[in-house]
Design an enzyme around this catalytic site. Structure first.
Site, mmCIF file in Angstrom:
data_model
loop_
_atom_site.group_PDB
_atom_site.id
_atom_site.type_symbol
_atom_site.label_atom_id
_atom_site.label_comp_id
_atom_site.label_asym_id
_atom_site.label_seq_id
_atom_site.Cartn_x
_atom_site.Cartn_y
_atom_site.Cartn_z
ATOM 1 N N ARG A 108 22.071 -26.098 14.278
ATOM 2 C CA ARG A 108 21.947 -25.121 13.174
ATOM 3 C C ARG A 108 20.985 -25.994 12.270
ATOM 4 N NH1 ARG A 108 26.882 -23.114 10.841
ATOM 5 N NH2 ARG A 108 27.741 -25.259 11.344
ATOM 6 N N SER A 177 27.393 -34.577 16.497
ATOM 7 C CA SER A 177 28.755 -34.862 17.179
ATOM 8 C C SER A 177 28.578 -35.409 18.719
ATOM 9 C CB SER A 177 29.359 -33.323 17.175
ATOM 10 O OG SER A 177 29.472 -33.004 15.858
ATOM 11 N N ASP A 230 31.508 -33.650 12.656
ATOM 12 C CA ASP A 230 32.075 -32.531 12.239
ATOM 13 C C ASP A 230 33.411 -32.717 11.349
ATOM 14 O OD1 ASP A 230 33.424 -33.246 14.417
ATOM 15 O OD2 ASP A 230 33.160 -31.310 15.324
#
Length: 498
Positions: A108, A177, A230
């Site tokens: 994203r 991540s 995250d």
């Protein structure tokens, strides 16, 4: 004629007796099998036991391992990674910041317009982009060129009033991540790819450097000011909204925790102490293990057959990836040893990970009088039909045992963190609130898990202390949290509007 009739009557009577005996034997057999199934369930329940005394031992063990992991590299199963994040957002940040969240087959790009204390997040926009499979196993340049080009397209959609002054670079927070060896707030080398990626020439490289070179190749003037995972993003998002946030926990497919430590309490930190006096620690708590954890034969078998035997033991008993699989393994034993689903073991039941945690949650939350959802899930996923209500009740109880153990151990882990930072007791006259930000699908969607975890925290800490402990849902830490960290670590200390 009379003799024939008498003979026929005797034969009939014998047949009736034999049939009755068969029924009785079948009932005895089935009640024996039922008793065996119940025994398997009760033994499992006992092994999963989490009395408060045991949970306190787990919390103490977590605190001890935290100390050991902070003292030296490799000193503990907990990595206690220094994140180099020493400035968490305060809410004063202003301006336009970008974030890139790469953690799987999609990534994203986000744009966040911050308006300071008055307005907080003025506007937030994002776009999701899927990565073509050939790029997941191609070259490093090809992957990062693709990401940089998506970023450039997104930047081109900035609205008129938000353009940056020519002397000011756009700044980006990068949530990555995958396992990284962090070397500064804005650099880290890739240890290995996971989640289906396999690009050899990125391993050992600085991922921020790879992204920066790709942006330079297409003339995109943007600087990565923070490389985070995250969990740290969740902590930043939580702190931005609430200055009392001290820790963040992700309970989703996987699990992890991060918290704010006093820099002088980190013996393995050899750099200058940060001005703030604080340092965010990424615990990697999924790898916690202790002799006090209530492990069963099913957990041991699951671990032995996993891709990483002996690793991530805590994660394997509390996270969403594994809870449904533990339920399946116990059901399998009941089918094999107690003919719980009939004389043959259902074929689908033998398939690892076929029963996912969302299925388990749906069965656990079934409130219909005949447990209709349980029946439907068993039929649709495992092709097991004709279950009795009594059998379905056993399945619900099994889900409850597995979820409760996970939830209660999660609570013990949180108490371990609160103990480490001295927030597990009420100091004289102090009414200091300690807020823990939580995110992840397991916490968000599995209501009974969440409620059990929160109730256990109160049990462990007592009423007085738990009045000062708050669990807050912090949504989308990996996205907005990274943009907030880009702002709090901006090269422009005067965080003005662009």
């Amino acid at each position: 004629m009379g003799k024939v009739a008498v003979g026929a009557a005797v034969v009939c009577a014998a047949a009736v007796c034999a049939a009755a005996a068969l029924v009785v034997r079948h009932r005895m057999k089935s009640s024996g099998k039922w008793a065996q199934a119940v025994t398997i369930l009760r033994e499992f329940e006992e092994k999963c036991g989490t009395p408060i005394s045991k949970l306190k031992q787990v919390a103490d063990a977590m605190t001890v391992e935290m100390h050991a992991g902070l003292a030296s590299e490799g000193g503990s199963k907990l990595k206690m990674i220094i994140s180099y994040v020493d400035n968490l957002p305060t809410g004063d940040e202003k301006g336009l910041y970008y974030a890139l969240d790469l953690g799987g087959t999609n990534f994203r790009v986000l744009r966040v317009h911050l308006g300071g204390k008055e307005h907080h997040v003025v506007k937030q926009e994002f776009e999701e982009v899927s990565i073509p499979p050939h790029l997941m196993t191609g070259s490093s340049d090809a992957l990062f060129d693709y990401i940089a080009s998506a970023l450039a397209n997104f930047v081109a959609t900035e609205s008129e009033g938000l353009h940056f002054s020519p002397d000011r670079q756009r700044e980006l927070g990068f949530t990555f991540s995958f396992p990284v060896r962090q070397t500064s707030i804005s650099s880290g080398t890739l240890i290995k790819w996971t989640k289906g990626f396999s690009i050899d020439d990125t391993v050992g490289q600085d991922v921020v450097g790879e992204l920066t070179k790709a942006m330079e190749r297409i003339g995109l003037d943007m600087r990565v000011t923070a490389l985070v995972n995250d969990t740290i993003g969740t902590l930043a998002g939580g702190r931005y909204n609430n200055p009392d946030v001290v820790a963040a926990v992700i309970l989703g497919t996987g699990t992890n925790a991060a918290y704010v430590e006093r820099a002088h309490a980190i013996p393995k930190w050899h750099g200058l102490l940060p001005k703030s006096g604080d340092m965010v620690i990424n615990m990697e708590w999924g790898n916690f293990r202790s002799s006090h954890l209530p492990l069963t034969e099913y957990d041991q078998a699951l671990d032995a057959e996993s891709l990483n035997p002996g690793e991530q033991i805590f994660e394997k008993i509390i996270s969403g990836m594994y809870l449904g699989e533990i339920v399946r393994r116990v059901m399998c034993k009941m089918a094999e040893e107690a003919a719980f689903f009939g004389d043959t073991v259902p074929e689908k039941l033998k398939i690892p990970f076929i029963l996912r945690t969302p299925h388990m949650s749906a069965m656990h939350h079934d409130t219909s009088p005949d447990l209709k959802i349980v029946a439907t899930k068993l039929k649709d996923i495992l092709e097991i039909s004709n279950t009795s209500l009594k059998m379905r009740k056993v399945i619900v109880e099994l889900c409850d045992i597995v979820a409760s153990r996970g939830a209660r151990l999660s609570a013990a882990g949180i108490v371990g963190i609160l103990k480490k930072i001295g927030r597990d007791a009420v100091k004289d006259g102090e009414k200091q609130k300690s807020v823990v930000s939580l995110d992840g699908g397991l916490y968000e969607h599995y209501t009974k898990f969440r409620t059990c975890m929160e109730d256990t925290l109160v049990e462990l800490l007592g009423e007085e202390v738990s009045n000062n402990i708050v669990i807050e849902h912090s949504n989308d830490g990996s996205g907005i949290g990274a943009a907030l960290l880009a702002a709090s670590h901006s090269q422009y200390t005067e965080a003005d509007e662009p």
